[in-house]
Design a protein around this motif. Structure first.
Motif, PDB file in Angstrom:
ATOM      1  N   ALA A 129       0.845  -0.911  -0.281  1.00 43.09           N
ATOM      2  CA  ALA A 129      -0.409   0.153  -0.070  1.00 43.09           C
ATOM      3  C   ALA A 129       0.761   1.285  -0.143  1.00 43.09           C
ATOM      4  O   ALA A 129       0.813   2.562  -0.366  1.00 43.09           O
ATOM      5  N   GLY A 143       0.190   1.635  -5.463  1.00 41.01           N
ATOM      6  CA  GLY A 143      -1.088   1.745  -5.271  1.00 41.01           C
ATOM      7  C   GLY A 143      -2.050   2.293  -6.422  1.00 41.01           C
ATOM      8  O   GLY A 143      -3.085   2.154  -6.336  1.00 41.01           O
ATOM      9  N   ASP A 144      -1.094   3.528  -6.833  1.00 41.71           N
ATOM     10  CA  ASP A 144      -1.041   4.446  -7.685  1.00 41.71           C
ATOM     11  C   ASP A 144      -1.445   3.967  -9.073  1.00 41.71           C
ATOM     12  O   ASP A 144      -2.786   3.704  -9.538  1.00 41.71           O
ATOM     13  N   GLU A 178      -7.531   0.845  -9.628  1.00 42.92           N
ATOM     14  CA  GLU A 178      -8.504   1.548  -9.213  1.00 42.92           C
ATOM     15  C   GLU A 178      -8.832   2.377  -7.356  1.00 42.92           C
ATOM     16  O   GLU A 178      -8.393   0.424  -6.499  1.00 42.92           O
ATOM     17  N   ALA A 179      -9.307   2.969  -7.296  1.00 43.30           N
ATOM     18  CA  ALA A 179      -9.062   4.022  -5.667  1.00 43.30           C
ATOM     19  C   ALA A 179     -11.458   4.053  -5.420  1.00 43.30           C
ATOM     20  O   ALA A 179     -10.914   4.982  -4.643  1.00 43.30           O
ATOM     21  N   SER A 180     -11.361   3.770  -6.190  1.00 44.36           N
ATOM     22  CA  SER A 180     -12.975   4.293  -6.225  1.00 44.36           C
ATOM     23  C   SER A 180     -13.803   4.015  -4.584  1.00 44.36           C
ATOM     24  O   SER A 180     -14.890   5.481  -3.871  1.00 44.36           O
ATOM     25  N   GLU A 181     -13.482   3.129  -3.938  1.00 43.55           N
ATOM     26  CA  GLU A 181     -13.494   2.741  -2.694  1.00 43.55           C
ATOM     27  C   GLU A 181     -13.380   3.904  -1.506  1.00 43.55           C
ATOM     28  O   GLU A 181     -13.324   3.567  -0.547  1.00 43.55           O
ATOM     29  N   PRO A 235      -8.812   5.970  -0.296  1.00 42.96           N
ATOM     30  CA  PRO A 235      -7.408   5.009  -0.328  1.00 42.96           C
ATOM     31  C   PRO A 235      -7.511   4.278   0.604  1.00 42.96           C
ATOM     32  O   PRO A 235      -6.062   3.202   0.655  1.00 42.96           O
ATOM     33  N   LEU A 252      -8.567   0.956  -0.265  1.00 44.22           N
ATOM     34  CA  LEU A 252      -7.625   0.578  -1.202  1.00 44.22           C
ATOM     35  C   LEU A 252      -6.520  -0.331  -0.598  1.00 44.22           C
ATOM     36  O   LEU A 252      -5.736  -1.055  -0.319  1.00 44.22           O
ATOM     37  N   ALA A 253      -5.636   0.727   0.360  1.00 42.34           N
ATOM     38  CA  ALA A 253      -4.429   0.469   1.107  1.00 42.34           C
ATOM     39  C   ALA A 253      -4.938  -1.112   2.185  1.00 42.34           C
ATOM     40  O   ALA A 253      -3.924  -2.140   2.025  1.00 42.34           O
ATOM     41  N   ARG A 265      -7.258  -3.522   1.076  1.00 49.12           N
ATOM     42  CA  ARG A 265      -7.230  -4.648   0.099  1.00 49.12           C
ATOM     43  C   ARG A 265      -5.745  -5.013  -0.452  1.00 49.12           C
ATOM     44  O   ARG A 265      -5.315  -6.150  -0.684  1.00 49.12           O
TER      45      ARG A 265
END
Length: 168
Positions: free
Chosen positions: A32, A58-59, A62-65, A67, A70-71, A73
């Motif tokens: 992440a 991480g970039d 997709e971070a639709s939910e 950051p 995403l981190a 996940r």
């Protein structure tokens, strides 16, 4: 240091250079917060050229939910493979497997599963169509058979009447 050089050689011109899956060597063990040190051609193609050295790993996703989600996940990939979506156009579904090198580097293996997902979606749609079609087919047979029998009977009736009226 030796292992880092070996990993870099493996990605740049060695074993993983032409692998059918993406591979990235990261600068740390937390996917992440790690940056890409090196990546192979498959990952560069999957990410549409974004998996360059010093890019935040991480970039690439997709971070639709948000950051933080995403981190979370990406950190799950440290223990188990995950399915996640690359931030590409069109979005690409991938499985991410994560490993640690003895030197403290993260190694990410990225497999494109978008075609598999597309086939699964088509199969599910076909199954739904079959489920809808089966009762419709049965209903058609149930209503068409008596109509066909009656139609033949009417035709036979009018044929006999015509013969009786016109002919002998």
């Amino acid at each position: 240091a030796y292992l880092d050089e070996l990993l870099s050689l493996a990605v740049d011109g060695g074993v993983f250079a032409n692998a059918p899956f993406g591979m990235a060597v990261l600068d740390g063990i937390d996917p992440a917060s790690a940056a890409v040190l090196d990546s192979n051609a498959a990952l560069m193609e999957m990410t549409q050229g974004r998996a360059t050295p010093s890019a935040a790993f991480g970039d690439l996703f997709e971070a639709s939910e948000g950051p933080a989600a995403l981190a979370h996940r990406l950190r799950q990939a440290m223990n188990d493979p995950i399915e996640i979506t690359l931030a590409t156009q069109p979005p690409t579904a991938v499985h991410v497997h994560f490993a640690r090198s003895p030197e403290g580097r993260g190694i990410a293996y990225v497999l494109n599963v978008s075609q598999q997902r597309e086939l699964e979606t088509r199969l599910a749609q076909s199954e739904k169509m079959r489920e809808i079609g089966e009762p419709a087919r049965k209903a058609m047979i149930t209503t068409a058979m008596p109509v066909a029998i009656r139609a033949r009977g009417v035709g036979l009736y009018w044929g006999i009447r015509a013969f009786a009226i016109c002919g002998s």
